[in-house]
Design a protein around this motif. Structure first.
Motif, PDB file in Angstrom:
ATOM      1  N   ALA A   9       1.269  -1.407   0.034  1.00  0.00           N
ATOM      2  CA  ALA A   9      -0.018   0.096   0.152  1.00  0.00           C
ATOM      3  C   ALA A   9       0.942   1.032   0.314  1.00  0.00           C
ATOM      4  CB  ALA A   9      -1.044  -0.309   1.068  1.00  0.00           C
ATOM      5  N   GLN A  10       2.151   1.221   0.616  1.00  0.00           N
ATOM      6  CA  GLN A  10       2.870   2.400   0.844  1.00  0.00           C
ATOM      7  C   GLN A  10       3.868   2.849  -1.231  1.00  0.00           C
ATOM      8  OE1 GLN A  10       3.347   4.751   3.279  1.00  0.00           O
ATOM      9  NE2 GLN A  10       1.308   3.532   4.183  1.00  0.00           N
ATOM     10  N   VAL A  11       3.796   1.298  -0.953  1.00  0.00           N
ATOM     11  CA  VAL A  11       5.133   1.841  -2.788  1.00  0.00           C
ATOM     12  C   VAL A  11       3.166   2.330  -3.555  1.00  0.00           C
ATOM     13  CG1 VAL A  11       5.890   0.581  -3.461  1.00  0.00           C
ATOM     14  CG2 VAL A  11       6.465  -0.314  -1.933  1.00  0.00           C
ATOM     15  N   ALA A  12       2.246   1.731  -3.610  1.00  0.00           N
ATOM     16  CA  ALA A  12       1.431   2.454  -4.586  1.00  0.00           C
ATOM     17  C   ALA A  12       0.843   3.454  -3.995  1.00  0.00           C
ATOM     18  CB  ALA A  12       0.138   1.661  -4.285  1.00  0.00           C
ATOM     19  N   GLU A  13       0.997   3.961  -3.058  1.00  0.00           N
ATOM     20  CA  GLU A  13       0.842   5.690  -2.845  1.00  0.00           C
ATOM     21  C   GLU A  13       2.355   6.472  -3.075  1.00  0.00           C
ATOM     22  OE1 GLU A  13       0.747   8.682   1.015  1.00  0.00           O
ATOM     23  OE2 GLU A  13       0.129   6.148   1.790  1.00  0.00           O
ATOM     24  N   SER A  14       3.389   5.676  -2.235  1.00  0.00           N
ATOM     25  CA  SER A  14       4.622   6.766  -3.530  1.00  0.00           C
ATOM     26  C   SER A  14       4.386   7.060  -4.834  1.00  0.00           C
ATOM     27  CB  SER A  14       5.468   5.505  -2.735  1.00  0.00           C
ATOM     28  OG  SER A  14       6.767   6.396  -3.179  1.00  0.00           O
ATOM     29  N   SER A  15       3.664   5.839  -5.728  1.00  0.00           N
ATOM     30  CA  SER A  15       3.402   5.692  -6.988  1.00  0.00           C
ATOM     31  C   SER A  15       2.381   6.994  -7.777  1.00  0.00           C
ATOM     32  CB  SER A  15       3.045   4.257  -7.142  1.00  0.00           C
ATOM     33  OG  SER A  15       4.565   3.332  -6.936  1.00  0.00           O
ATOM     34  N   ALA A  16       1.579   6.730  -6.976  1.00  0.00           N
ATOM     35  CA  ALA A  16       0.592   7.838  -7.307  1.00  0.00           C
ATOM     36  C   ALA A  16       1.237   9.439  -6.617  1.00  0.00           C
ATOM     37  CB  ALA A  16      -0.742   7.086  -5.887  1.00  0.00           C
ATOM     38  N   ALA A  17       2.014   9.880  -5.489  1.00  0.00           N
ATOM     39  CA  ALA A  17       2.061  11.027  -5.191  1.00  0.00           C
ATOM     40  C   ALA A  17       3.502  11.184  -6.515  1.00  0.00           C
ATOM     41  CB  ALA A  17       3.058  10.450  -4.313  1.00  0.00           C
ATOM     42  N   MET A  18       3.775   9.852  -7.462  1.00  0.00           N
ATOM     43  CA  MET A  18       5.097  11.068  -8.351  1.00  0.00           C
ATOM     44  C   MET A  18       3.956  10.422  -9.976  1.00  0.00           C
ATOM     45  SD  MET A  18       8.274   8.667  -7.829  1.00  0.00           S
ATOM     46  CE  MET A  18       7.662   7.112  -7.780  1.00  0.00           C
ATOM     47  N   PHE A  19       3.185   9.943  -9.713  1.00  0.00           N
ATOM     48  CA  PHE A  19       2.174  10.395 -11.128  1.00  0.00           C
ATOM     49  C   PHE A  19       1.929  12.253 -10.607  1.00  0.00           C
ATOM     50  CE2 PHE A  19       2.220   5.600 -11.098  1.00  0.00           C
ATOM     51  CZ  PHE A  19       3.295   5.329 -12.418  1.00  0.00           C
ATOM     52  N   THR A  20       1.399  12.411  -9.659  1.00  0.00           N
ATOM     53  CA  THR A  20       0.373  13.404  -9.706  1.00  0.00           C
ATOM     54  C   THR A  20       1.653  14.367  -9.782  1.00  0.00           C
ATOM     55  OG1 THR A  20      -1.198  12.407  -7.708  1.00  0.00           O
ATOM     56  CG2 THR A  20      -0.347  14.739  -8.020  1.00  0.00           C
ATOM     57  N   ARG A  21       2.818  14.296  -9.492  1.00  0.00           N
ATOM     58  CA  ARG A  21       4.013  15.450  -9.397  1.00  0.00           C
ATOM     59  C   ARG A  21       4.161  15.079 -11.337  1.00  0.00           C
ATOM     60  NH1 ARG A  21       9.595  13.762  -9.170  1.00  0.00           N
ATOM     61  NH2 ARG A  21       8.706  12.235 -10.572  1.00  0.00           N
ATOM     62  N   ASP A  22       4.293  13.941 -12.028  1.00  0.00           N
ATOM     63  CA  ASP A  22       4.398  14.687 -12.925  1.00  0.00           C
ATOM     64  C   ASP A  22       3.689  14.932 -13.816  1.00  0.00           C
ATOM     65  OD1 ASP A  22       7.428  13.578 -12.675  1.00  0.00           O
ATOM     66  OD2 ASP A  22       6.194  11.225 -13.095  1.00  0.00           O
ATOM     67  N   ASP A  23       2.668  14.991 -13.546  1.00  0.00           N
ATOM     68  CA  ASP A  23       1.487  15.041 -14.027  1.00  0.00           C
ATOM     69  C   ASP A  23       0.750  16.758 -14.237  1.00  0.00           C
ATOM     70  OD1 ASP A  23      -2.001  15.109 -15.826  1.00  0.00           O
ATOM     71  OD2 ASP A  23      -2.252  15.934 -13.701  1.00  0.00           O
ATOM     72  N   LEU A  24       1.494  17.248 -13.198  1.00  0.00           N
ATOM     73  CA  LEU A  24       1.099  18.888 -12.892  1.00  0.00           C
ATOM     74  C   LEU A  24       2.398  19.271 -13.471  1.00  0.00           C
ATOM     75  CD1 LEU A  24      -0.252  20.666 -11.174  1.00  0.00           C
ATOM     76  CD2 LEU A  24       1.181  20.609  -9.295  1.00  0.00           C
ATOM     77  N   LEU A  25       3.071  18.658 -13.919  1.00  0.00           N
ATOM     78  CA  LEU A  25       4.408  19.248 -14.950  1.00  0.00           C
ATOM     79  C   LEU A  25       3.639  19.827 -15.984  1.00  0.00           C
ATOM     80  CD1 LEU A  25       8.202  17.360 -13.061  1.00  0.00           C
ATOM     81  CD2 LEU A  25       7.677  20.219 -13.148  1.00  0.00           C
ATOM     82  N   ARG A  26       3.467  18.273 -16.210  1.00  0.00           N
ATOM     83  CA  ARG A  26       3.121  18.373 -18.016  1.00  0.00           C
ATOM     84  C   ARG A  26       1.954  20.058 -17.849  1.00  0.00           C
ATOM     85  NH1 ARG A  26      -0.422  13.392 -19.662  1.00  0.00           N
ATOM     86  NH2 ARG A  26      -1.337  14.660 -18.858  1.00  0.00           N
ATOM     87  N   ARG A  27       1.001  20.281 -16.838  1.00  0.00           N
ATOM     88  CA  ARG A  27       0.439  20.805 -17.396  1.00  0.00           C
ATOM     89  C   ARG A  27       0.816  22.271 -16.583  1.00  0.00           C
ATOM     90  NH1 ARG A  27      -3.343  21.033 -13.352  1.00  0.00           N
ATOM     91  NH2 ARG A  27      -2.565  19.336 -11.867  1.00  0.00           N
ATOM     92  N   MET A  28       1.697  22.250 -16.192  1.00  0.00           N
ATOM     93  CA  MET A  28       2.511  23.826 -15.610  1.00  0.00           C
ATOM     94  C   MET A  28       3.045  23.982 -17.227  1.00  0.00           C
ATOM     95  SD  MET A  28       2.741  23.856 -11.812  1.00  0.00           S
ATOM     96  CE  MET A  28       3.249  25.262 -12.027  1.00  0.00           C
TER      97      MET A  28
END
Length: 424
Positions: free
Chosen positions: A321-340
């Protein structure tokens, strides 16, 4: 361009009334004008959103220190092997009055890791506060520019009111002498009514913009905000903005969330290690031995530990669960980087096109419209051109001036959005 005809007293009075209507929320001239820098400082100093985030950060700082401490010891007190027939503490040699302490030692390095994780979340809130300050600055700049735009439009429209007032009186004079028909008088009156109605709409828009600005600076939004466009810092190039997005507070806040999630993975792995507890108990005994001596008190030392043997559906699941949460945080960052990054391209392209339009207005459209309206006035006064041609050129001139002022405001708003992406 102003009318060449001398303005009459009634035209000046009418223009003055409309100017007052358009700037009714600017208050008296005795109030000192607020600059954009002063408005920004006022908004940042009183914004409860930023203060709330900083208070939450302080709370996490305190929790980070507390998380690195050992659990409080447990106090034990009780009676052991008490005879139930007499309840006499000295009857049996096994009877004890026990007092003890139990100290628990958390698993592995979990204390330090939990403290580190909370500290990273605290640092993330610090970045959130910085980003919120940037968002406040952007919102304040946009609303300040909107107020400035409406004031510019009100001044241009006041000139239009004076011009069409003069034209209405000219047509009345010409009608009285038989030079024009009554249709010209009515047409001029209609155009005058239209610009007067526009003055009301501009005043309403200014009121609404000031109300939105008041969200950030309160009653100060209804003070005089000056008559000139504010100066903003020079924005970096789009390539520089995109290269520095990783250090933008909004991205940094997510980066801290990623680090906190990665620390959570390591913290979850500590659950594979046993947790220890030390039990120190003092047992007091009453009564005497067969030889008549007092019974000796007893001390007990025990070490307790759990054994995490069945970890398939417990520890393994927590780590996953913690590994999945870490991956989710990275995907969120990458998505925001793309949008910005996309926003940086979009606003830069918009800004460049707006600059081209500004140059077209200032170098071509406005001078040509002014010349055309002046020539139409001369032609109308010489009975060479009709009123329709004159009105069309005048309307075009003032509409271009209004559009130019609106475009200037939009250029500055786009500039402000680029400054937000730059982190300024």
């Amino acid at each position: 361009m102003f009318w060449m005809h001398t303005r009459t007293r009634s035209g000046r009075v009418r223009a003055a009334i409309l100017v007052f209507t358009g700037t009714v929320f600017s208050f008296s001239s005795s109030a000192s004008a607020l600059s954009l820098a002063a408005v920004e400082e006022l908004a940042l100093s009183s914004d409860p959103g930023v203060q709330s985030v900083r208070a939450s950060r302080q709370a996490l700082d305190e929790m980070s220190v507390a998380a690195d401490q050992f659990p409080d010891p447990l106090l034990k007190m009780g009676l052991v092997s008490l005879p139930v027939d007499t309840f006499n503490l000295g009857q049996e040699a096994m009877t004890q009055v026990q007092v003890g302490l139990v100290q628990r030692f958390p698993r592995g390095n979990s204390r330090a890791l939990r403290s580190e994780q909370i500290g990273l979340r605290s640092q993330g809130l610090d970045e959130v506060a910085r980003d919120k300050e940037l968002q406040v600055l952007l919102a304040v700049r946009e609303q300040f520019l909107e107020v400035a735009k409406q004031r510019k439009l009100a001044r241009i429209n006041a000139e239009a009111i004076s011009a069409f007032s003069d034209l209405a009186e000219i047509t009345q004079e010409y009608y009285a002498t038989g030079r024009v028909q009554q249709q010209d008088v009515l047409q001029a009156a209609v155009e005058l009514a239209k610009v007067e109605d526009r003055a009301t709409r501009i005043a309403q828009s200014e009121q609404q913009a000031r109300a939105r600005l008041a969200i950030w600076i309160g009653e100060a939004a209804y003070r005089d905000l000056g008559d000139t466009w504010p100066l903003l810092e020079t924005a970096a190039s789009v390539d520089a903005i995109k290269e520095n997005l990783l250090i933008h507070p909004r991205i940094q806040a997510l980066q801290k969330s990623i680090s906190a999630a990665e620390t959570g993975v390591e913290l979850a792995r500590q659950k594979y290690r046993p947790e220890f507890a030390l039990d120190v108990t003092y047992g007091g005994r009453g009564g005497t031995n067969p030889d008549g001596s007092s019974r000796t008190d007893l001390m007990t030392f025990m070490v307790v530990m759990d054994v995490p043997l069945f970890h398939k559906n417990r520890q393994d699941r927590v780590v996953a669960a913690q590994v999945a949460e870490s991956s989710a945080a990275m995907f969120t960052r990458d998505d925001l980087l793309r949008r910005m990054s996309s926003e940086a391209d979009f606003h830069t392209s918009t800004w460049l096109k707006q600059q081209e339009r500004i140059e077209l207005f200032e170098n071509s459209l406005l001078p040509e419209a002014a010349f055309s309206s002046s020539a139409s006035l001369d032609a109308y006064q010489s009975s060479v051109a009709d009123l329709t041609t004159l009105l069309r050129t005048r309307i075009t001139e003032f509409n271009l001036q209004l559009e130019h002022a609106s475009l200037q405001a939009e250029v500055l708003k786009t500039h402000a959005r680029l400054l937000y992406l730059e982190g300024e």
